[in-house]
Write a protein that holds these residues in place. Structure first.
Motif, PDB file in Angstrom:
ATOM      1  N   ARG A  53      23.350  63.553  24.779  1.00  0.00           N
ATOM      2  CA  ARG A  53      21.675  63.468  24.951  1.00  0.00           C
ATOM      3  C   ARG A  53      21.455  62.073  25.332  1.00  0.00           C
ATOM      4  NH1 ARG A  53      19.883  66.803  19.481  1.00  0.00           N
ATOM      5  NH2 ARG A  53      20.101  69.101  20.494  1.00  0.00           N
ATOM      6  N   SER A  54      22.014  61.181  24.785  1.00  0.00           N
ATOM      7  CA  SER A  54      21.751  59.806  24.965  1.00  0.00           C
ATOM      8  C   SER A  54      21.968  59.450  26.290  1.00  0.00           C
ATOM      9  CB  SER A  54      22.331  58.666  23.927  1.00  0.00           C
ATOM     10  OG  SER A  54      22.426  57.408  24.559  1.00  0.00           O
ATOM     11  N   VAL A  55      23.351  59.841  26.886  1.00  0.00           N
ATOM     12  CA  VAL A  55      23.839  59.591  28.312  1.00  0.00           C
ATOM     13  C   VAL A  55      23.099  60.244  29.289  1.00  0.00           C
ATOM     14  CG1 VAL A  55      25.877  59.458  29.726  1.00  0.00           C
ATOM     15  CG2 VAL A  55      26.026  59.280  27.418  1.00  0.00           C
ATOM     16  N   ARG A  56      22.716  61.560  29.031  1.00  0.00           N
ATOM     17  CA  ARG A  56      21.622  62.357  29.747  1.00  0.00           C
ATOM     18  C   ARG A  56      20.412  61.538  30.226  1.00  0.00           C
ATOM     19  NH1 ARG A  56      23.192  68.427  28.152  1.00  0.00           N
ATOM     20  NH2 ARG A  56      24.953  69.046  29.674  1.00  0.00           N
ATOM     21  N   ALA A  57      19.807  61.273  29.165  1.00  0.00           N
ATOM     22  CA  ALA A  57      18.697  60.462  29.151  1.00  0.00           C
ATOM     23  C   ALA A  57      18.961  59.282  29.720  1.00  0.00           C
ATOM     24  CB  ALA A  57      18.157  60.352  27.723  1.00  0.00           C
ATOM     25  N   ALA A  58      19.673  58.476  29.686  1.00  0.00           N
ATOM     26  CA  ALA A  58      20.010  57.162  30.518  1.00  0.00           C
ATOM     27  C   ALA A  58      20.208  57.498  31.887  1.00  0.00           C
ATOM     28  CB  ALA A  58      21.120  56.470  30.003  1.00  0.00           C
ATOM     29  N   VAL A  59      20.990  58.630  32.306  1.00  0.00           N
ATOM     30  CA  VAL A  59      21.005  59.006  33.847  1.00  0.00           C
ATOM     31  C   VAL A  59      19.773  59.242  34.403  1.00  0.00           C
ATOM     32  CG1 VAL A  59      21.993  60.697  35.360  1.00  0.00           C
ATOM     33  CG2 VAL A  59      23.538  59.572  33.421  1.00  0.00           C
ATOM     34  N   ALA A  60      18.779  59.944  33.814  1.00  0.00           N
ATOM     35  CA  ALA A  60      17.688  60.530  34.021  1.00  0.00           C
ATOM     36  C   ALA A  60      16.615  59.204  34.384  1.00  0.00           C
ATOM     37  CB  ALA A  60      16.863  61.528  33.326  1.00  0.00           C
ATOM     38  N   ALA A  61      16.677  58.316  33.342  1.00  0.00           N
ATOM     39  CA  ALA A  61      15.870  57.104  33.345  1.00  0.00           C
ATOM     40  C   ALA A  61      16.355  56.299  34.566  1.00  0.00           C
ATOM     41  CB  ALA A  61      15.962  56.312  32.153  1.00  0.00           C
ATOM     42  N   ALA A  62      17.485  56.184  34.871  1.00  0.00           N
ATOM     43  CA  ALA A  62      17.939  55.287  35.942  1.00  0.00           C
ATOM     44  C   ALA A  62      17.378  55.787  37.391  1.00  0.00           C
ATOM     45  CB  ALA A  62      19.553  55.367  36.092  1.00  0.00           C
ATOM     46  N   ARG A  63      17.555  57.326  37.336  1.00  0.00           N
ATOM     47  CA  ARG A  63      17.030  57.870  38.519  1.00  0.00           C
ATOM     48  C   ARG A  63      15.272  57.598  38.731  1.00  0.00           C
ATOM     49  NH1 ARG A  63      21.145  60.885  40.496  1.00  0.00           N
ATOM     50  NH2 ARG A  63      22.135  62.223  39.013  1.00  0.00           N
ATOM     51  N   ALA A  64      14.805  57.620  37.592  1.00  0.00           N
ATOM     52  CA  ALA A  64      13.217  57.461  37.582  1.00  0.00           C
ATOM     53  C   ALA A  64      13.233  55.936  37.888  1.00  0.00           C
ATOM     54  CB  ALA A  64      12.784  57.736  36.269  1.00  0.00           C
ATOM     55  N   ASP A  65      14.070  55.027  37.694  1.00  0.00           N
ATOM     56  CA  ASP A  65      13.744  53.699  38.099  1.00  0.00           C
ATOM     57  C   ASP A  65      14.100  53.352  39.542  1.00  0.00           C
ATOM     58  OD1 ASP A  65      12.753  52.982  35.415  1.00  0.00           O
ATOM     59  OD2 ASP A  65      14.875  52.169  34.819  1.00  0.00           O
ATOM     60  N   GLY A  66      14.563  54.381  40.295  1.00  0.00           N
ATOM     61  CA  GLY A  66      14.824  54.191  41.603  1.00  0.00           C
ATOM     62  C   GLY A  66      16.195  54.449  42.098  1.00  0.00           C
ATOM     63  N   ALA A  67      17.147  54.430  41.241  1.00  0.00           N
ATOM     64  CA  ALA A  67      18.660  54.645  41.527  1.00  0.00           C
ATOM     65  C   ALA A  67      18.869  56.010  42.499  1.00  0.00           C
ATOM     66  CB  ALA A  67      19.495  54.613  40.463  1.00  0.00           C
ATOM     67  N   GLU A  68      19.200  55.471  43.674  1.00  0.00           N
ATOM     68  CA  GLU A  68      19.950  56.648  44.533  1.00  0.00           C
ATOM     69  C   GLU A  68      20.712  57.525  44.021  1.00  0.00           C
ATOM     70  OE1 GLU A  68      20.208  55.249  48.647  1.00  0.00           O
ATOM     71  OE2 GLU A  68      18.256  54.759  48.714  1.00  0.00           O
ATOM     72  N   ARG A  69      21.757  57.020  43.501  1.00  0.00           N
ATOM     73  CA  ARG A  69      22.799  57.635  42.846  1.00  0.00           C
ATOM     74  C   ARG A  69      23.188  57.097  41.505  1.00  0.00           C
ATOM     75  NH1 ARG A  69      27.810  58.173  46.495  1.00  0.00           N
ATOM     76  NH2 ARG A  69      27.303  55.866  46.885  1.00  0.00           N
ATOM     77  N   VAL A  70      23.502  57.769  40.529  1.00  0.00           N
ATOM     78  CA  VAL A  70      23.983  57.263  39.245  1.00  0.00           C
ATOM     79  C   VAL A  70      25.247  57.477  38.825  1.00  0.00           C
ATOM     80  CG1 VAL A  70      23.240  57.158  36.772  1.00  0.00           C
ATOM     81  CG2 VAL A  70      21.493  57.266  38.306  1.00  0.00           C
ATOM     82  N   GLY A  71      26.045  56.511  38.431  1.00  0.00           N
ATOM     83  CA  GLY A  71      27.416  56.737  38.042  1.00  0.00           C
ATOM     84  C   GLY A  71      27.461  56.528  36.520  1.00  0.00           C
ATOM     85  N   VAL A  72      28.693  57.080  36.126  1.00  0.00           N
ATOM     86  CA  VAL A  72      29.138  56.660  34.541  1.00  0.00           C
ATOM     87  C   VAL A  72      30.464  56.133  34.707  1.00  0.00           C
ATOM     88  CG1 VAL A  72      27.523  58.219  33.415  1.00  0.00           C
ATOM     89  CG2 VAL A  72      29.574  58.879  34.182  1.00  0.00           C
ATOM     90  N   LEU A  73      30.777  55.030  33.775  1.00  0.00           N
ATOM     91  CA  LEU A  73      31.996  54.466  33.689  1.00  0.00           C
ATOM     92  C   LEU A  73      32.305  54.304  32.320  1.00  0.00           C
ATOM     93  CD1 LEU A  73      33.617  51.432  35.706  1.00  0.00           C
ATOM     94  CD2 LEU A  73      34.019  51.871  33.122  1.00  0.00           C
ATOM     95  N   GLY A  74      33.306  55.153  31.452  1.00  0.00           N
ATOM     96  CA  GLY A  74      33.572  54.737  30.223  1.00  0.00           C
ATOM     97  C   GLY A  74      34.952  54.543  29.875  1.00  0.00           C
ATOM     98  N   PHE A  75      35.361  54.066  28.733  1.00  0.00           N
ATOM     99  CA  PHE A  75      36.387  53.833  28.331  1.00  0.00           C
ATOM    100  C   PHE A  75      36.606  54.409  27.041  1.00  0.00           C
ATOM    101  CE2 PHE A  75      35.196  50.166  30.678  1.00  0.00           C
ATOM    102  CZ  PHE A  75      36.242  49.554  31.144  1.00  0.00           C
ATOM    103  N   SER A  76      37.717  55.330  26.724  1.00  0.00           N
ATOM    104  CA  SER A  76      38.330  56.008  25.644  1.00  0.00           C
ATOM    105  C   SER A  76      37.200  56.898  25.108  1.00  0.00           C
ATOM    106  CB  SER A  76      38.588  54.863  24.564  1.00  0.00           C
ATOM    107  OG  SER A  76      39.356  55.312  23.427  1.00  0.00           O
ATOM    108  N   ALA A  77      36.577  56.724  23.909  1.00  0.00           N
ATOM    109  CA  ALA A  77      35.691  57.837  23.526  1.00  0.00           C
ATOM    110  C   ALA A  77      34.284  57.459  24.392  1.00  0.00           C
ATOM    111  CB  ALA A  77      34.996  57.102  22.127  1.00  0.00           C
TER     112      ALA A  77
END
Length: 213
Positions: A53-77
């Motif tokens: 839920r936290s990651v999804r909310a952050a993706v949506a927030a980045a879009r609302a802030d004007g990002a044209e595309r949103v990526g995720v980059l993670g390590f391990s967990a």
């Protein structure tokens, strides 16, 4: 990607903590490529689906802030949390990332390896249905976003089998992806600046980011 795009960085830590060296230095590297980036302090020591839920909310927030595309980059967990956002069903409009970079990811909750992440996320006695529904390789579908994966064959904490399972799932679904396995490097090497061979992942990922659409 362009400066109008944004990548959320999710450090690893077995869903118990967030490793500092997999956070701010990685965001700085991305900004050096001309890509917007920030570190996401997703919740740890809490159960599924709170991190998702936290990651999804952050993706949506980045879009609302004007990002044209949103990526995720993670390590391990953190890569598992990023992958859940990329592949799990049920995302609302704007919540699914456009691309994913998964670094020595925890992929399967059905394997016996790396029990720490599994127990912290879904508990020590999770049934097989829950373990399957939180295994990235079981969630990949044809509409999954382009994915970049890297791992090391020497990783004993999260064996490279995890990355191979995900690569097979992405290939079977026809999802555009790259999978790189380097022979040396222990788990948790982050940017891998001092690990010959694995240190190439940043240049490979940078080239992939410049190509991915």
């Amino acid at each position: 990607m362009s400066p109008r795009d944004h990548v959320l960085v999710l450090p690893g830590g077995a869903y118990a903590e967030r490793a500092e060296h997999e956070g701010a230095p990685v965001a700085e590297w991305l900004r050096g490529l001309g890509v917007g980036a920030s570190v996401l302090d997703y919740p740890v020591l809490t159960r599924h689906p709170e991190p998702l839920r936290s990651v999804r909310a952050a993706v949506a927030a980045a879009r609302a802030d004007g990002a044209e595309r949103v990526g995720v980059l993670g390590f391990s967990a953190g890569a598992h949390a990023a992958g859940m956002a990329a592949y799990a069903p049920g995302a609302a409009a704007g919540e699914r990332p456009d691309l994913a970079l998964l670094c020595y990811p925890v992929v399967s909750m059905q394997l016996a390896t790396h029990a720490g992440s599994r127990e912290n996320l879904i508990g020590p006695v999770a049934d097989d249905a829950l373990r399957a529904s939180t295994s990235l390789d079981r969630l990949v579908t044809a509409d999954a976003p382009p994915t970049f994966v890297w791992h090391t064959a020497a990783d004993e904490a999260v064996p490279v089998e995890h990355a191979y399972l995900l690569g097979q799932a992405l290939a079977a679904a026809g999802v555009p992806h790259e999978l790189h396995v380097f022979p040396d490097g222990l788990h948790g090497i982050g940017l891998a600046a001092d690990e010959p061979g694995a240190d190439a992942w940043t240049s490979l990922a940078g080239a992939w980011l410049s190509r991915v659409r």
